[in-house]
Structures are given as C-alpha cells and as structure tokens.
Motif scaffolding. Structure first.
Motif, mmCIF file in Angstrom:
data_model
loop_
_atom_site.group_PDB
_atom_site.id
_atom_site.type_symbol
_atom_site.label_atom_id
_atom_site.label_comp_id
_atom_site.label_asym_id
_atom_site.label_seq_id
_atom_site.Cartn_x
_atom_site.Cartn_y
_atom_site.Cartn_z
ATOM 1 N N UNK A 54 55.589 35.791 33.032
ATOM 2 C CA UNK A 54 54.894 36.733 32.037
ATOM 3 C C UNK A 54 53.607 36.846 32.374
ATOM 4 N N UNK A 55 52.755 37.725 31.704
ATOM 5 C CA UNK A 55 51.440 38.075 31.994
ATOM 6 C C UNK A 55 50.541 36.860 32.189
ATOM 7 N N UNK A 56 50.694 35.813 31.497
ATOM 8 C CA UNK A 56 49.931 34.328 31.684
ATOM 9 C C UNK A 56 50.181 33.574 33.044
ATOM 10 N N UNK A 57 51.324 34.012 33.574
ATOM 11 C CA UNK A 57 51.752 32.974 34.611
ATOM 12 C C UNK A 57 51.572 33.727 35.948
ATOM 13 N N UNK A 58 50.835 34.817 36.042
ATOM 14 C CA UNK A 58 50.568 35.542 37.230
ATOM 15 C C UNK A 58 49.263 34.831 38.039
ATOM 16 N N UNK A 59 49.292 35.025 39.386
ATOM 17 C CA UNK A 59 48.308 34.518 40.054
ATOM 18 C C UNK A 59 47.693 35.716 40.975
ATOM 19 N N UNK A 83 44.109 52.153 38.904
ATOM 20 C CA UNK A 83 44.996 51.277 38.351
ATOM 21 C C UNK A 83 44.387 49.587 38.305
ATOM 22 N N UNK A 84 43.931 49.408 39.457
ATOM 23 C CA UNK A 84 43.361 47.984 39.703
ATOM 24 C C UNK A 84 42.353 47.804 38.527
ATOM 25 N N UNK A 85 41.432 48.812 38.209
ATOM 26 C CA UNK A 85 40.254 48.835 37.260
ATOM 27 C C UNK A 85 40.958 48.466 35.827
ATOM 28 N N UNK A 86 42.385 48.872 35.575
ATOM 29 C CA UNK A 86 43.078 48.803 34.259
ATOM 30 C C UNK A 86 43.472 47.292 34.358
ATOM 31 N N UNK A 87 43.957 46.744 35.366
ATOM 32 C CA UNK A 87 44.757 45.331 35.500
ATOM 33 C C UNK A 87 43.420 44.375 35.315
ATOM 34 N N UNK A 88 42.407 44.730 36.044
ATOM 35 C CA UNK A 88 41.006 43.808 35.720
ATOM 36 C C UNK A 88 40.765 43.809 34.173
ATOM 37 N N UNK A 89 40.747 44.822 33.461
ATOM 38 C CA UNK A 89 40.358 45.027 32.076
ATOM 39 C C UNK A 89 41.163 44.148 31.407
ATOM 40 N N UNK A 90 42.608 44.294 31.606
ATOM 41 C CA UNK A 90 43.569 43.541 30.935
ATOM 42 C C UNK A 90 43.383 42.146 31.049
ATOM 43 N N UNK A 91 43.194 41.627 32.096
ATOM 44 C CA UNK A 91 42.960 40.151 32.438
ATOM 45 C C UNK A 91 41.519 39.568 31.767
ATOM 46 N N UNK A 92 40.770 40.482 31.859
ATOM 47 C CA UNK A 92 39.094 40.103 31.051
ATOM 48 C C UNK A 92 39.828 40.008 29.877
ATOM 49 N N UNK A 93 40.385 40.842 28.873
ATOM 50 C CA UNK A 93 40.736 40.682 27.486
ATOM 51 C C UNK A 93 41.479 39.263 27.407
ATOM 52 N N UNK A 94 42.625 38.901 28.140
ATOM 53 C CA UNK A 94 43.216 37.718 27.856
ATOM 54 C C UNK A 94 42.161 36.638 28.198
ATOM 55 N N UNK A 104 43.035 35.684 37.165
ATOM 56 C CA UNK A 104 43.747 35.754 38.467
ATOM 57 C C UNK A 104 43.235 37.459 39.180
ATOM 58 N N UNK A 105 42.848 38.249 38.378
ATOM 59 C CA UNK A 105 42.443 39.612 38.924
ATOM 60 C C UNK A 105 40.803 39.819 39.401
ATOM 61 N N UNK A 106 40.179 38.466 39.315
ATOM 62 C CA UNK A 106 38.648 38.418 39.409
ATOM 63 C C UNK A 106 38.422 38.854 40.907
ATOM 64 N N UNK A 107 39.354 38.508 41.886
ATOM 65 C CA UNK A 107 38.841 38.666 43.589
ATOM 66 C C UNK A 107 39.900 39.946 43.827
ATOM 67 N N UNK A 108 40.586 40.438 43.037
ATOM 68 C CA UNK A 108 41.551 41.758 43.405
ATOM 69 C C UNK A 108 40.538 42.641 43.865
ATOM 70 N N UNK A 109 40.787 43.043 45.095
ATOM 71 C CA UNK A 109 39.933 44.191 45.805
ATOM 72 C C UNK A 109 40.648 45.263 45.885
ATOM 73 N N UNK A 110 39.768 46.397 45.449
ATOM 74 C CA UNK A 110 40.074 47.735 45.092
ATOM 75 C C UNK A 110 39.792 48.489 46.562
#
Length: 306
Positions: A54-59, A83-94, A104-110
C-alpha cells in the motif's frame, strides 16, 4: 481480498490527498488533477509489480523503480520531473497527516532540467506593439488598455481576464489581484495603463450591455461577456503581426518583459517577487540571469576591448 483491500487503501489516500490540495493548499482544479494522475500512475505500477504494498509500505527503492519505468517509456525529462513532484507532494501530505514517520520520496531525484530563459521584448518593441493598435477600431482602446496593463503590472493572463471593477483602485494606482491558489496581492499600475483603462471604461465599455453575471468584469467582448484566455492570445498575435514583430509572443511575454525591464533598471528582487506573486524568490531569480545576459551584451557591444 488482500489485494482489494490494498487497492481501496490507494483509492482512499488519493481521495484524501485531493481534498487536502483543494481545501488546505487552495490549488487550482488543473493542478489537483495533475497531482492525482501522478499518484494514480504510481498506484498502477505498484499494483502490477508489488501488489501487496500500500502507499504507506513503499520505500525509496520502490519509488526509484517506478521512476525508472518512466524513463524506459521515453517520457520526457520535464514530464518525469513533474510526476516526481506529484509523488513528493503526496508523501509530504502523508507525513503531514502523521500516516508515516519517514518520507520515502525525500531523496527521490528528478532529471536535471536546463533552465530555459523566457522570451522577452525590448522596450522599443513594446512601444512598437502598443502604437500599432488602431484606436479608430471599436476594440482599439480596449486592446490598448489590455496590453498596457499586461506590461505595466506583469499580470498573468488569467488574472487579467478575471479582473473585476472592484479590484481596480485608480485613485491610488493599484490593482488587487487574485493570483494562483487564490492568493491576493496588490500590484501598482502605471499612468499610461490607467489612462487607456479610463478611456476604455468611460468611452467604450459604458455603451456595452454586459451579459448577466459578467457585469463586474473589466474587459468584455462584443457580446458583453468577459474575455477568454484564447481571445487575449489572439489579440496579441494580431497586434504583433500589425507591428511587424516576428517573435513568438504570448501574454506571458509581457509578464517576462515587465520583470526583465524592472531588474535591468535596478529594481529590488524582493519587490519584483511581490509584484509577480511568486511564492519562492528562486522563481524570480531567473530574471537576474536575463539581466546578466543583457549586461554581457552591453559589454560586447560597447566596450572598446570587448
């Protein structure tokens, strides 16, 4: 059953994310749709490749694999970054909702995107455009007022089309603009723009009969409705052709020119940021790059040793 439960989890969090973007971030419907599509892309990828997650189990590794699939699909770097910007916003929301303890998206590089400097018009080209407008035509004074205001105040096209009479304070020379995210700001308006606006209001608009619901909008078309974004684009395109200017000009060109000419004239960057309604000063800093290009050109053209 477990897979169905996980799918419901994605659906539930995506729905709550939408509410958050609308109610707490006050984003436009277009931005909300874009962010939602980004999360749905991730959810579809995960359901096919890691159906138990689920969304909370991803790394971070799950997210990197998702991003790699975007690159393999030959999606442009710009789209990947969005798209990466959208994913980062989603995990900031969580994180904001305390649904997760680590992002988990904090170090995701665009992908690194080259910063494209916007097209601008010189002051001489601005004058050339404005003076090419035929004030003898029915829409002449309206179109002159529109272009004067775009250049004088650096408005976005949507801010101009949505401008209402109650937002114009002619006595003090300011506009109360409603910008992105329904954020309000005060923007000064130049004397020439005010003069042509006054002519339009007192000699042209006063003779129109606005359609019900459009009475308060400043700029109207022949049928008494507020102007659309497309109509502003067409007015500018026609004016550029009349003026003999071959550049690809849009309403945003006037906004860029407004900011560039202020910076070239020595205006404070924070003041320009405030007038443009930029949330971050890094967005405004692009105009300092334009300014350096201008200074470099001056050196090339006029310094005896170049």
């Amino acid at each position: 059953m477990a897979e169905n439960s996980i799918a419901k989890s994605w659906e539930n969090y995506t729905k709550r994310f939408r509410h958050y973007l609308k109610l707490e971030r006050s984003l436009s419907e277009n931005s909300i749709e874009a962010y939602t599509r980004d999360v749905e892309k991730l959810a579809n990828y995960i359901s096919k490749n890691f159906p138990e997650k689920g969304p909370k189990e991803l790394d971070l590794e799950h997210l990197r694999r998702f991003v790699n699939t975007l690159a393999q699909l030959e999606i442009s770097d710009y789209t990947q970054a969005r798209v990466i910007s959208g994913i980062k916003a989603f995990y900031k929301y969580l994180m904001y909702e305390d649904e997760i303890s680590e992002d988990p998206a904090q170090l995701l590089e665009a992908p690194k995107l080259g910063r494209k400097l916007p097209d601008t018009l010189s002051y001489q080209e601005i004058v050339q455009l404005l003076e090419s407008i035929n004030l003898g035509e029915p829409e002449g004074h309206r179109n002159r007022a529109i272009l004067e205001m775009l250049y004088s105040s650096g408005l976005r096209v949507s801010e101009l089309t949505e401008l209402k009479k109650s937002q114009v304070f002619e006595d003090v020379g300011f506009l109360r603009v409603i910008g992105k995210g329904n954020k309000e700001r005060l923007v000064p308006i130049g004397k020439d723009a005010l003069r042509y606006l006054k002519i339009y209001e007192e000699e042209i608009r006063i003779h129109q009969s606005p359609v019900r619901g459009h009475e308060e909008y400043v700029f109207l078309n022949r049928r008494g409705k507020k102007l659309t974004r497309v109509m502003i684009f067409l007015i500018i395109k026609k004016t550029a052709e009349q003026a003999g200017i071959n550049k690809n000009i849009s309403p945003h060109t006037f906004r860029h020119s407004f900011a560039t000419h202020l910076i070239e004239g020595g205006a404070d960057l924070r003041a320009v940021q405030e007038m443009l309604g930029h949330e971050s000063i890094t967005t405004t800093e692009i105009y300092t790059h334009l300014d350096r290009d201008y200074l470099r050109q001056v050196l090339t053209d006029f310094h005896p040793r170049k």
